[in-house]
Scaffold this motif. Sequence first.
Motif, PDB file in Angstrom:
ATOM      1  N   MET A  85      58.102  47.865  44.985  1.00  0.00           N
ATOM      2  CA  MET A  85      56.829  48.010  45.663  1.00  0.00           C
ATOM      3  C   MET A  85      55.852  46.942  45.143  1.00  0.00           C
ATOM      4  O   MET A  85      55.709  46.756  43.934  1.00  0.00           O
ATOM      5  CB  MET A  85      56.277  49.411  45.378  1.00  0.00           C
ATOM      6  CG  MET A  85      55.078  49.764  46.184  1.00  0.00           C
ATOM      7  SD  MET A  85      54.847  51.540  46.133  1.00  0.00           S
ATOM      8  CE  MET A  85      53.454  51.664  47.173  1.00  0.00           C
ATOM      9  N   PRO A  86      55.169  46.231  46.028  1.00  0.00           N
ATOM     10  CA  PRO A  86      54.272  45.155  45.568  1.00  0.00           C
ATOM     11  C   PRO A  86      53.038  45.698  44.873  1.00  0.00           C
ATOM     12  O   PRO A  86      52.506  46.739  45.257  1.00  0.00           O
ATOM     13  CB  PRO A  86      53.905  44.431  46.860  1.00  0.00           C
ATOM     14  CG  PRO A  86      54.144  45.403  47.944  1.00  0.00           C
ATOM     15  CD  PRO A  86      55.242  46.306  47.483  1.00  0.00           C
ATOM     16  N   LYS A  87      52.622  44.968  43.847  1.00  0.00           N
ATOM     17  CA  LYS A  87      51.423  45.338  43.113  1.00  0.00           C
ATOM     18  C   LYS A  87      50.233  44.575  43.673  1.00  0.00           C
ATOM     19  O   LYS A  87      50.390  43.550  44.322  1.00  0.00           O
ATOM     20  CB  LYS A  87      51.580  45.030  41.634  1.00  0.00           C
ATOM     21  CG  LYS A  87      52.654  45.860  40.964  1.00  0.00           C
ATOM     22  CD  LYS A  87      52.751  45.533  39.510  1.00  0.00           C
ATOM     23  CE  LYS A  87      53.818  46.385  38.852  1.00  0.00           C
ATOM     24  NZ  LYS A  87      53.970  46.087  37.447  1.00  0.00           N
ATOM     25  N   GLY A  88      49.030  45.064  43.403  1.00  0.00           N
ATOM     26  CA  GLY A  88      47.814  44.399  43.857  1.00  0.00           C
ATOM     27  C   GLY A  88      47.521  43.177  43.014  1.00  0.00           C
ATOM     28  O   GLY A  88      48.285  42.823  42.107  1.00  0.00           O
ATOM     29  N   PRO A  89      46.397  42.518  43.285  1.00  0.00           N
ATOM     30  CA  PRO A  89      46.042  41.323  42.516  1.00  0.00           C
ATOM     31  C   PRO A  89      45.693  41.673  41.071  1.00  0.00           C
ATOM     32  O   PRO A  89      45.240  42.772  40.780  1.00  0.00           O
ATOM     33  CB  PRO A  89      44.809  40.788  43.249  1.00  0.00           C
ATOM     34  CG  PRO A  89      44.255  41.953  43.974  1.00  0.00           C
ATOM     35  CD  PRO A  89      45.412  42.836  44.310  1.00  0.00           C
ATOM     36  N   LYS A  90      45.941  40.724  40.192  1.00  0.00           N
ATOM     37  CA  LYS A  90      45.624  40.927  38.781  1.00  0.00           C
ATOM     38  C   LYS A  90      44.131  40.732  38.571  1.00  0.00           C
ATOM     39  O   LYS A  90      43.481  39.961  39.282  1.00  0.00           O
ATOM     40  CB  LYS A  90      46.379  39.920  37.915  1.00  0.00           C
ATOM     41  CG  LYS A  90      47.876  40.088  37.929  1.00  0.00           C
ATOM     42  CD  LYS A  90      48.505  39.047  37.021  1.00  0.00           C
ATOM     43  CE  LYS A  90      49.998  39.222  36.971  1.00  0.00           C
ATOM     44  NZ  LYS A  90      50.610  38.212  36.081  1.00  0.00           N
ATOM     45  N   ASN A  91      43.604  41.423  37.570  1.00  0.00           N
ATOM     46  CA  ASN A  91      42.209  41.216  37.193  1.00  0.00           C
ATOM     47  C   ASN A  91      42.130  40.079  36.191  1.00  0.00           C
ATOM     48  O   ASN A  91      43.001  39.930  35.334  1.00  0.00           O
ATOM     49  CB  ASN A  91      41.624  42.483  36.570  1.00  0.00           C
ATOM     50  CG  ASN A  91      41.395  43.551  37.598  1.00  0.00           C
ATOM     51  OD1 ASN A  91      41.155  43.265  38.756  1.00  0.00           O
ATOM     52  ND2 ASN A  91      41.476  44.793  37.180  1.00  0.00           N
ATOM     53  N   LYS A  92      41.086  39.280  36.304  1.00  0.00           N
ATOM     54  CA  LYS A  92      40.907  38.178  35.366  1.00  0.00           C
ATOM     55  C   LYS A  92      40.047  38.623  34.190  1.00  0.00           C
ATOM     56  O   LYS A  92      39.124  39.414  34.344  1.00  0.00           O
ATOM     57  CB  LYS A  92      40.237  36.995  36.069  1.00  0.00           C
ATOM     58  CG  LYS A  92      41.129  36.339  37.103  1.00  0.00           C
ATOM     59  CD  LYS A  92      40.582  34.994  37.514  1.00  0.00           C
ATOM     60  CE  LYS A  92      41.574  34.313  38.457  1.00  0.00           C
ATOM     61  NZ  LYS A  92      41.104  32.970  38.836  1.00  0.00           N
ATOM     62  N   THR A  93      40.367  38.082  33.019  1.00  0.00           N
ATOM     63  CA  THR A  93      39.576  38.341  31.823  1.00  0.00           C
ATOM     64  C   THR A  93      38.224  37.653  31.980  1.00  0.00           C
ATOM     65  O   THR A  93      38.149  36.519  32.443  1.00  0.00           O
ATOM     66  CB  THR A  93      40.295  37.781  30.587  1.00  0.00           C
ATOM     67  OG1 THR A  93      41.574  38.388  30.504  1.00  0.00           O
ATOM     68  CG2 THR A  93      39.522  38.079  29.324  1.00  0.00           C
ATOM     69  N   HIS A  94      37.167  38.340  31.604  1.00  0.00           N
ATOM     70  CA  HIS A  94      35.813  37.783  31.681  1.00  0.00           C
ATOM     71  C   HIS A  94      35.675  36.656  30.655  1.00  0.00           C
ATOM     72  O   HIS A  94      35.861  36.876  29.455  1.00  0.00           O
ATOM     73  CB  HIS A  94      34.798  38.889  31.397  1.00  0.00           C
ATOM     74  CG  HIS A  94      33.389  38.503  31.686  1.00  0.00           C
ATOM     75  ND1 HIS A  94      32.636  37.739  30.823  1.00  0.00           N
ATOM     76  CD2 HIS A  94      32.595  38.772  32.741  1.00  0.00           C
ATOM     77  CE1 HIS A  94      31.434  37.564  31.349  1.00  0.00           C
ATOM     78  NE2 HIS A  94      31.381  38.184  32.514  1.00  0.00           N
TER      79      HIS A  94
END
Length: 66
Positions: free
Chosen positions: A1-10
């Motif tokens: 199952m595909p995952k959503g976009p990754k979050n970027k580190t601030h």
Amino acid sequence: MPKGPKNKTHSGAKKRFRVTGSGRIMRRQASRAHYNEHKPSKRTRRLKDEVVLAPSDVKAIKNLLT
């Protein structure tokens, strides 16, 4: 199952905080960046070390770092 976009580190947070091996977040102390010449040596030595982040701020900073 595909995952959503990754979050970027601030970018700002990763320069200012670090996570210890046990998961605590460390920060630098204020009042040490400049104009140190006229501050007492005792004060600048006390401000030298990192301290543990306040519990009330941990949730917000962990969110920026993950």
